[in-house]
Design an enzyme around this catalytic site. Structure first.
Site, PDB file in Angstrom:
ATOM      1  CG  ASP A  73      -0.073  -0.332   2.109  1.00 22.13           C
ATOM      2  OD1 ASP A  73       1.020  -0.841   2.958  1.00 22.13           O
ATOM      3  OD2 ASP A  73      -0.480   0.808   2.978  1.00 22.13           O
ATOM      4  CD  GLU A 102       4.558   1.042   6.880  1.00 19.70           C
ATOM      5  OE1 GLU A 102       5.002   1.098   7.757  1.00 19.70           O
ATOM      6  OE2 GLU A 102       3.667   2.176   6.025  1.00 19.70           O
TER       7      GLU A 102
HETATM    8 ZN   LIG Z   1       6.540   2.222   3.910  1.00 18.13          ZN
END
Ligand SMILES: [Zn+2]
Length: 388
Positions: A81, A146
């Site tokens: 992501d 994340e």
């Molecule tokens: Zn990162």
């Protein structure tokens, strides 16, 4: 000024790292959407003999891939992501169309951290072509959560692995750790992050009659002064001193003649291994309780501090960087939090080694093309040192 892609220099990519990186950059994987990135990685890994498991939780896509059943387990960790591009008009190029210019590749996620993913895959392909019967096992832990809440990503995968007795011994997180040149810095730990949400209760009143009111601002002011004046610690060999910062204070009813009945505040500690969250909370409570104040304090722990001691993994990474760049990396614990905070408590040695971080989360995010190739060679060398 917005530059059209066709005018932005030749779209050259003549290496497997850059081909893969461009494939990933074209996918609009704004957190927590993986947008098909992990399927590309899994396809490559399956041809290398990896057993690939999808581990979705909520709207998050996670991949756990492992080759071999022996111990020790060396794991590469990362995320597909990216943060949103923000105002795309401020980009010189389309953030989701890779553009090469003067030895630099532009695109959202180019530095954080799709270049590391591409470098890892190609490093594995070269390593396994030469060393198909290496020691131990190799794993990859890839999440699409994340940059967002980080609740259904690495944390959940680690819990799943722990529940079935699967352990990671060494972990290389591909976060962009370098400052000015590739490999000049490697993270060997991170500070803890603890946030406090405070409510101070008072009694609203007329500003001319303070004797009939209880102003929460006046109650909190001396506590805040003491929190700011406290020297939490002096840091230690691996960590800078613990830092206390207020990020928000709200109070007041909007009228010049009324004192408020309530104050809310938010603050955050970035703390060293001199504390854990319990001892830090207790110290803050002691400070509040020494004052005459009616308060409620709620806490959110983002992660305890962690530190990987110098040993086989840090030595191998330092040696690999030295061989490919000519200088040893500085070992650091600075910066924000990363998913290393979830992997380290499970008993793994964790380092973070990736591209230069100067442009991450900014418009015109970019990575030097040579750095992607060099990073892949460094990852390959670490595999050779650790697993042969
Ligand atoms: Zn990162």
């Amino acid at each position: 000024m917005r530059k059209q892609n066709e005018n932005a220099g030749p779209s050259v990519s003549n290496s497997p790292e850059l081909d893969l990186l461009c494939d990933l950059l074209r996918r609009r994987s704004v957190t927590p959407d993986d947008a098909g990135c992990q399927a590309i990685l899994a396809d490559r890994l399956k041809s290398l003999g990896f057993n690939c498991e999808d581990m979705p939780f909520g709207d998050v896509t996670n991949l756990w891939a492992r080759r071999g059943s022996k111990e020790p387990v060396l794991c590469f960790a990362g995320h597909t992501d990216v943060v949103p591009p923000g105002s795309e008009i401020e980009w010189n190029t389309d953030p989701f169309e890779p553009v090469f210019e003067d030895g630099v590749l532009y695109g959202r996620g180019s530095a954080d951290m799709k270049s590391s993913l591409a470098a890892m895959i190609v490093a594995l392909e070269r390593f396994l072509a030469e060393q198909p019967d290496h020691d131990g096992s190799i794993a990859l832990l890839i999440t699409s959560d994340e940059e967002g809440r980080a609740r259904d990503g690495t944390l959940k995968v680690i819990e799943t692995l722990q529940a079935r007795g699967e352990k990671i011994d060494w972990c290389i997180v591909g976060e962009p750790s370098s400052q000015n040149t590739l490999g000049d810095m490697m993270r060997v730990g991170r500070r803890g992050s603890l946030s406090g949400m405070l409510t101070v209760q008072g009694v609203q009143g007329h500003v001319a009659y303070p004797q009939f009111a209880d102003n929460p601002i006046r109650r909190f002011a001396p506590v805040l002064a003491e929190l700011h004046g406290t020297k939490w610690d002096a840091g230690n060999r691996h960590f800078p001193p613990t830092s206390f910062q207020v990020v928000d204070i709200q109070s007041g009813v909007g009228a010049p003649n009324v004192t408020p009945d309530v104050l809310t505040a938010r603050f955050n500690f970035r703390y060293s291994t001199e504390w854990d969250h319990r001892s830090l909370k207790q110290k803050v409570k002691d400070i509040f309780d020494a004052h005459d104040i009616d308060y409620q304090l709620d806490w959110h722990l983002s992660g305890e501090p962690f530190l990987t001691s110098e040993g086989k993994l840090t030595d191998a990474a330092s040696q690999a960087v030295m061989e490919h760049t000519g200088s040893e990396p500085e070992l650091s614990t600075g910066g924000g939090t990363s998913d290393g905070r979830f992997i380290s408590p499970a008993g793994a040695d964790v380092i973070e080694l990736g591209p230069v971080n100067a442009s991450i989360h900014k418009v015109n995010e970019h990575v030097r093309v040579d750095d992607v190739l060099l990073l892949s060679r460094i990852y390959q060398r670490i595999l050779e040192i650790m697993l042969t």
